[in-house]
Scaffold this motif. Structure first.
Motif, PDB file in Angstrom:
ATOM      1  N   LEU A 169       0.835  -1.205   0.000  1.00  0.00           N
ATOM      2  CA  LEU A 169       0.000   0.000   0.000  1.00  0.00           C
ATOM      3  C   LEU A 169       0.874   1.261   0.000  1.00  0.00           C
ATOM      4  O   LEU A 169       0.641   2.208  -0.745  1.00  0.00           O
ATOM      5  N   ARG A 170       1.916   1.213   0.838  1.00  0.00           N
ATOM      6  CA  ARG A 170       2.827   2.370   0.914  1.00  0.00           C
ATOM      7  C   ARG A 170       3.530   2.587  -0.416  1.00  0.00           C
ATOM      8  O   ARG A 170       3.622   3.699  -0.903  1.00  0.00           O
ATOM      9  N   ARG A 171       4.011   1.487  -0.999  1.00  0.00           N
ATOM     10  CA  ARG A 171       4.768   1.606  -2.255  1.00  0.00           C
ATOM     11  C   ARG A 171       3.905   2.130  -3.376  1.00  0.00           C
ATOM     12  O   ARG A 171       4.325   2.949  -4.173  1.00  0.00           O
ATOM     13  N   GLU A 172       2.675   1.637  -3.431  1.00  0.00           N
ATOM     14  CA  GLU A 172       1.856   1.963  -4.599  1.00  0.00           C
ATOM     15  C   GLU A 172       1.002   3.188  -4.395  1.00  0.00           C
ATOM     16  O   GLU A 172       0.514   3.768  -5.355  1.00  0.00           O
ATOM     17  N   PHE A 173       0.821   3.583  -3.160  1.00  0.00           N
ATOM     18  CA  PHE A 173      -0.183   4.591  -2.873  1.00  0.00           C
ATOM     19  C   PHE A 173       0.419   5.889  -2.346  1.00  0.00           C
ATOM     20  O   PHE A 173      -0.151   6.956  -2.500  1.00  0.00           O
ATOM     21  N   MET A 174       1.592   5.796  -1.713  1.00  0.00           N
ATOM     22  CA  MET A 174       2.121   6.959  -1.003  1.00  0.00           C
ATOM     23  C   MET A 174       3.525   7.318  -1.442  1.00  0.00           C
ATOM     24  O   MET A 174       4.317   6.452  -1.800  1.00  0.00           O
ATOM     25  N   GLY A 175       3.801   8.599  -1.352  1.00  0.00           N
ATOM     26  CA  GLY A 175       5.175   9.072  -1.520  1.00  0.00           C
ATOM     27  C   GLY A 175       5.529   9.887  -0.290  1.00  0.00           C
ATOM     28  O   GLY A 175       4.677  10.610   0.234  1.00  0.00           O
ATOM     29  N   PHE A 176       6.761   9.739   0.185  1.00  0.00           N
ATOM     30  CA  PHE A 176       7.163  10.444   1.404  1.00  0.00           C
ATOM     31  C   PHE A 176       8.332  11.387   1.142  1.00  0.00           C
ATOM     32  O   PHE A 176       9.306  10.989   0.512  1.00  0.00           O
ATOM     33  N   ILE A 177       8.202  12.604   1.638  1.00  0.00           N
ATOM     34  CA  ILE A 177       9.374  13.481   1.725  1.00  0.00           C
ATOM     35  C   ILE A 177       9.618  13.657   3.218  1.00  0.00           C
ATOM     36  O   ILE A 177       8.791  14.240   3.920  1.00  0.00           O
ATOM     37  N   PHE A 178      10.725  13.096   3.704  1.00  0.00           N
ATOM     38  CA  PHE A 178      10.986  13.109   5.142  1.00  0.00           C
ATOM     39  C   PHE A 178      11.612  14.431   5.568  1.00  0.00           C
ATOM     40  O   PHE A 178      12.217  15.140   4.765  1.00  0.00           O
ATOM     41  N   GLN A 179      11.488  14.704   6.879  1.00  0.00           N
ATOM     42  CA  GLN A 179      11.985  15.966   7.432  1.00  0.00           C
ATOM     43  C   GLN A 179      13.478  16.150   7.136  1.00  0.00           C
ATOM     44  O   GLN A 179      13.927  17.227   6.855  1.00  0.00           O
ATOM     45  N   ASP A 180      14.247  15.031   7.185  1.00  0.00           N
ATOM     46  CA  ASP A 180      15.673  15.186   6.876  1.00  0.00           C
ATOM     47  C   ASP A 180      16.045  14.439   5.581  1.00  0.00           C
ATOM     48  O   ASP A 180      17.172  14.004   5.410  1.00  0.00           O
ATOM     49  N   PHE A 181      15.069  14.318   4.704  1.00  0.00           N
ATOM     50  CA  PHE A 181      15.232  13.794   3.328  1.00  0.00           C
ATOM     51  C   PHE A 181      15.515  12.300   3.196  1.00  0.00           C
ATOM     52  O   PHE A 181      15.015  11.658   2.290  1.00  0.00           O
ATOM     53  N   HIS A 182      16.423  11.741   4.082  1.00  0.00           N
ATOM     54  CA  HIS A 182      16.775  10.314   3.972  1.00  0.00           C
ATOM     55  C   HIS A 182      17.301   9.942   2.583  1.00  0.00           C
ATOM     56  O   HIS A 182      16.911   8.920   2.021  1.00  0.00           O
ATOM     57  N   LEU A 183      18.170  10.768   2.044  1.00  0.00           N
ATOM     58  CA  LEU A 183      18.794  10.388   0.762  1.00  0.00           C
ATOM     59  C   LEU A 183      20.060   9.585   1.055  1.00  0.00           C
ATOM     60  O   LEU A 183      20.655   9.720   2.123  1.00  0.00           O
ATOM     61  N   LEU A 184      20.476   8.772   0.112  1.00  0.00           N
ATOM     62  CA  LEU A 184      21.752   8.071   0.259  1.00  0.00           C
ATOM     63  C   LEU A 184      22.834   8.966  -0.339  1.00  0.00           C
ATOM     64  O   LEU A 184      22.819   9.258  -1.541  1.00  0.00           O
ATOM     65  N   PRO A 185      23.777   9.431   0.506  1.00  0.00           N
ATOM     66  CA  PRO A 185      24.699  10.485   0.093  1.00  0.00           C
ATOM     67  C   PRO A 185      25.648  10.106  -1.026  1.00  0.00           C
ATOM     68  O   PRO A 185      26.077  10.966  -1.805  1.00  0.00           O
ATOM     69  N   ASN A 186      25.973   8.805  -1.110  1.00  0.00           N
ATOM     70  CA  ASN A 186      26.948   8.408  -2.134  1.00  0.00           C
ATOM     71  C   ASN A 186      26.309   8.037  -3.460  1.00  0.00           C
ATOM     72  O   ASN A 186      27.010   7.826  -4.446  1.00  0.00           O
TER      73      ASN A 186
END
Ligand code: ATP
Ligand code: MG
Length: 223
Positions: free
Chosen positions: A80-97
């Motif tokens: 449900l999360r994968r298909e239904f929702m997109g998240f932009i987190f407060q501290d982004f949670h990007l992979l820096p490399n």
């Protein structure tokens, strides 16, 4: 009336003896932009975690697209999360490399989506968000650029609901307005609904509804 995308009743969430959510009610309908505001530490991120099914340690009822989350298995919730929702987190949670492009492709990799066409979609959304240096590792990008990579990643699976936790915190006013201009036009085009935790009065005034979280309860607020 259209079926609510998210419907939450009597949500109570404790952290040990700290009662952060105390009977919150929340509904989201198709295409709506709902802003959530409130003082620091009041529980806004906690609320988004519950509404986004990232946190299941609450009492109360939560329906996502008509599905009672209490009756769904953890793999059904993940789907449900994968298909239904997109998240932009407060501290982004990007992979820096990883590059911007690879960060945006991550959800598709997890979903097992066709990487050929998703790569084109990812490039298209990055360029819509004005990010052209998509091969640079994100640790070298400015905060505003990282913010746009996080937005692109949240949108690449064409979610019906975008959840954004203070996406423009510490951006200057112009970058903040630019991002919301882009999100507004993407929302009109693709029709997703948006729940965003926000503080800026200017941006709050763009929302269809503003809810203030106070003492664990959401109140309708007038701009
Ligand atoms: N995992 C946790 N364990 C213990 N306490 C927590 C946890 N997560 C949040 N809290 C507490 O719950 C309260 C609400 O936190 P939350 O992060 O939801 O607030 P917020 O409104 O998003 O704040 P901010 O505006 O600063 O982002 C805070 O007092 C916080 O310390
Ligand atoms: Mg927060």
């Amino acid at each position: 009336m259209s079926k609510p995308l998210i419907s939450a009743h009597s949500i109570v969430r404790f952290f040990d003896s700290l009662k952060v959510l105390n009977g919150s009610e929340f509904n989201l309908t198709e295409g709506e932009f709902v802003a959530i505001t409130g003082k620091s530490g009041v529980g806004k991120s906690t609320l988004l975690g519950v509404l986004g099914t990232l946190d299941s340690s609450f009492s109360g009822e939560l329906f996502i697209n008509g599905v009672n989350t209490a009756e769904a298995s953890s793999s059904q919730l993940a789907e449900l999360r994968r298909e239904f929702m997109g998240f932009i987190f407060q501290d982004f949670h990007l992979l820096p490399n990883l590059s911007a492009l690879d960060n945006v492709l991550l959800p598709a990799v997890f979903c097992g989506t066709d990487t050929g066409s998703i790569r084109d979609d990812a490039r298209a959304i990055l360029s819509r968000l004005d990010l052209r240096n998509d091969n640079t590792p994100t640790r070298f990008l400015s905060r505003g650029e990282r913010q746009r990579v996080a937005s692109a990643r949240a949108l690449v699976n064409n979610p019906r609901v975008l959840m954004a936790d203070e996406p423009t915190a510490s951006l200057d006013e112009e970058s903040e307005a630019n991002l919301f201009d882009l999100l507004d036009s993407l929302r009109k085009e693709k029709g997703f609904a948006m729940i965003a935790v926000l503080h800026s009065k200017k941006i709050l005034s763009r929302a269809d509804r503003i809810l203030e979280l106070k003492e664990g309860v959401l109140y309708e607020k007038h701009a």
